[in-house]
Motif scaffolding. Sequence first.
Motif, PDB file in Angstrom:
ATOM      1  N   GLU B  93     -12.523  -1.166   7.231  1.00 43.08           N
ATOM      2  CA  GLU B  93     -11.131  -0.748   7.409  1.00 43.08           C
ATOM      3  C   GLU B  93     -10.531  -1.631   8.511  1.00 43.08           C
ATOM      4  OE1 GLU B  93      -8.578   1.371   6.378  1.00 43.08           O
ATOM      5  OE2 GLU B  93      -9.809   1.176   4.594  1.00 43.08           O
ATOM      6  N   HIS B 132      -9.316  -4.685   0.760  1.00 42.62           N
ATOM      7  CA  HIS B 132      -8.149  -4.043   0.153  1.00 42.62           C
ATOM      8  C   HIS B 132      -6.851  -4.633   0.725  1.00 42.62           C
ATOM      9  CE1 HIS B 132     -10.673  -1.159  -1.780  1.00 42.62           C
ATOM     10  NE2 HIS B 132     -11.149  -0.692  -0.647  1.00 42.62           N
ATOM     11  N   TYR B 133      -6.874  -4.900   2.022  1.00 40.22           N
ATOM     12  CA  TYR B 133      -5.683  -5.434   2.679  1.00 40.22           C
ATOM     13  C   TYR B 133      -5.395  -6.856   2.180  1.00 40.22           C
ATOM     14  CZ  TYR B 133      -5.843  -1.548   6.015  1.00 40.22           C
ATOM     15  OH  TYR B 133      -5.838  -0.299   6.578  1.00 40.22           O
ATOM     16  N   LEU B 156      -4.315   2.609  -5.636  1.00 40.47           N
ATOM     17  CA  LEU B 156      -3.979   3.294  -4.375  1.00 40.47           C
ATOM     18  C   LEU B 156      -2.559   3.859  -4.474  1.00 40.47           C
ATOM     19  CD1 LEU B 156      -5.247   0.503  -1.933  1.00 40.47           C
ATOM     20  CD2 LEU B 156      -6.331   2.730  -2.279  1.00 40.47           C
ATOM     21  N   GLU B 158       1.342   4.619  -3.581  1.00 39.10           N
ATOM     22  CA  GLU B 158       2.352   3.657  -3.102  1.00 39.10           C
ATOM     23  C   GLU B 158       2.486   3.682  -1.576  1.00 39.10           C
ATOM     24  OE1 GLU B 158       5.860   3.222  -5.525  1.00 39.10           O
ATOM     25  OE2 GLU B 158       7.060   2.694  -3.772  1.00 39.10           O
ATOM     26  N   GLY B 159       2.397   4.879  -0.996  1.00 44.46           N
ATOM     27  CA  GLY B 159       2.489   5.009   0.455  1.00 44.46           C
ATOM     28  C   GLY B 159       1.375   4.241   1.156  1.00 44.46           C
ATOM     29  N   THR B 160       0.183   4.315   0.580  1.00 43.85           N
ATOM     30  CA  THR B 160      -0.969   3.608   1.172  1.00 43.85           C
ATOM     31  C   THR B 160      -0.773   2.096   1.065  1.00 43.85           C
ATOM     32  OG1 THR B 160      -2.337   5.433   0.431  1.00 43.85           O
ATOM     33  CG2 THR B 160      -3.498   3.449   1.114  1.00 43.85           C
ATOM     34  N   ASN B 163       1.702   1.082   3.625  1.00 42.22           N
ATOM     35  CA  ASN B 163       1.093   1.211   4.955  1.00 42.22           C
ATOM     36  C   ASN B 163       0.120   0.057   5.239  1.00 42.22           C
ATOM     37  OD1 ASN B 163       0.390   2.418   7.426  1.00 42.22           O
ATOM     38  ND2 ASN B 163      -1.344   3.448   6.474  1.00 42.22           N
ATOM     39  N   TYR B 164      -0.690  -0.296   4.241  1.00 42.56           N
ATOM     40  CA  TYR B 164      -1.637  -1.403   4.404  1.00 42.56           C
ATOM     41  C   TYR B 164      -0.878  -2.712   4.671  1.00 42.56           C
ATOM     42  CZ  TYR B 164      -5.872   1.112   2.828  1.00 42.56           C
ATOM     43  OH  TYR B 164      -6.938   1.958   2.717  1.00 42.56           O
ATOM     44  N   ARG B 167       0.599  -2.568   8.261  1.00 40.04           N
ATOM     45  CA  ARG B 167      -0.406  -2.677   9.336  1.00 40.04           C
ATOM     46  C   ARG B 167      -1.017  -4.073   9.395  1.00 40.04           C
ATOM     47  NH1 ARG B 167      -4.585   1.784   8.566  1.00 40.04           N
ATOM     48  NH2 ARG B 167      -5.415   0.987  10.514  1.00 40.04           N
TER      49      ARG B 167
END
Lengths: 128, 186
Positions: B93, B132-133, B156, B158-160, B163-164, B167
């Motif tokens: 992560e 994933h990022y 995943l 949409e919010g995730t 967010n990814y 960040r």
Amino acid sequence: MKSAEEELQHQIEMGLVNEPTEDARAYQRVFDALKKEPDFHVSLPFADRILAVIEKKEEQRDYWWMAAGIFLTVIALIVSLVLTSPHWTAGVFTFLSGYPGLVVFGIAFILLLHWVDKKVIRKQIRSL
Amino acid sequence: MIDDKALVSQVLSGDRQAFRVLIKQNERLVGHMIARLIDRHEDREELCQDVFLKVYEKLGEFTFQSKLSTWIATIAYRHGINHLRKKKIEIRELPQEDEREQFVSAENVEENFSDQQLNDMVMSLIDQLPPHYKAILTLYHVQEMSYPEIVEITGLPEGTVKNYLFRARQLLKEKVKLYLGKEEVL
């Protein structure tokens, strides 16, 4: 509600930043770099190699189907012979029972024709 | 460029040349996705090949609910992630707030660097991000895909995804700021 940082990212993305701050300049560099493609390209004969693998797999699958077909035919023949205990006395069978070699040759010849058709003729048609 | 439906129907009818066209149209997309997820250069081309073999195998199941390229990218993404799991490569992560200092440390900041070096540095930082990022950044910035398409590919929410993206960019920006700070001092 968007945070200031999110808003800044959005503005950079839309090209709306008029007075670049340190953060905005840093984000601009990040966004520019992110647009760059990863340094990797597949080799030139990539598509050819995949098509060759597919062709090989399909040939193998055809062989398996043919082997399964022959196996099941033989089993069906044996089962039907056992169940019916036939006497080869009627019509053409009387003739054939006198020439077992001819029967075997006939079957082998038909199989050979199928093989030639598959290996040579179809391949030539495909390459036209 | 042939339209998706025509191309798929040609491939399904046994036209190998049509599949060659499909490969040519999508090899960059698959290559980028795999290259971002897989660090080992030697594994990449083989994985790309596996992706297209899977596409050929499963093409009959494609229902045109999405673009063909989105469906192919989904296969590439899942194949890449499965490869990492199979090889027991840890799917990390992003560093938490207290660990971030390590990622954005100024230790290796050189005093003289060119624009190109800065770009290379950002690219190498992207490579250090969790898979994933990296995949999401590539789909969004390189492939210019929409959020719904990225959601479909990665599975995943949409919010995730948003967010990814946020960040990852923020973390990269913090590191770049250190370099730009040095530049200003000079």
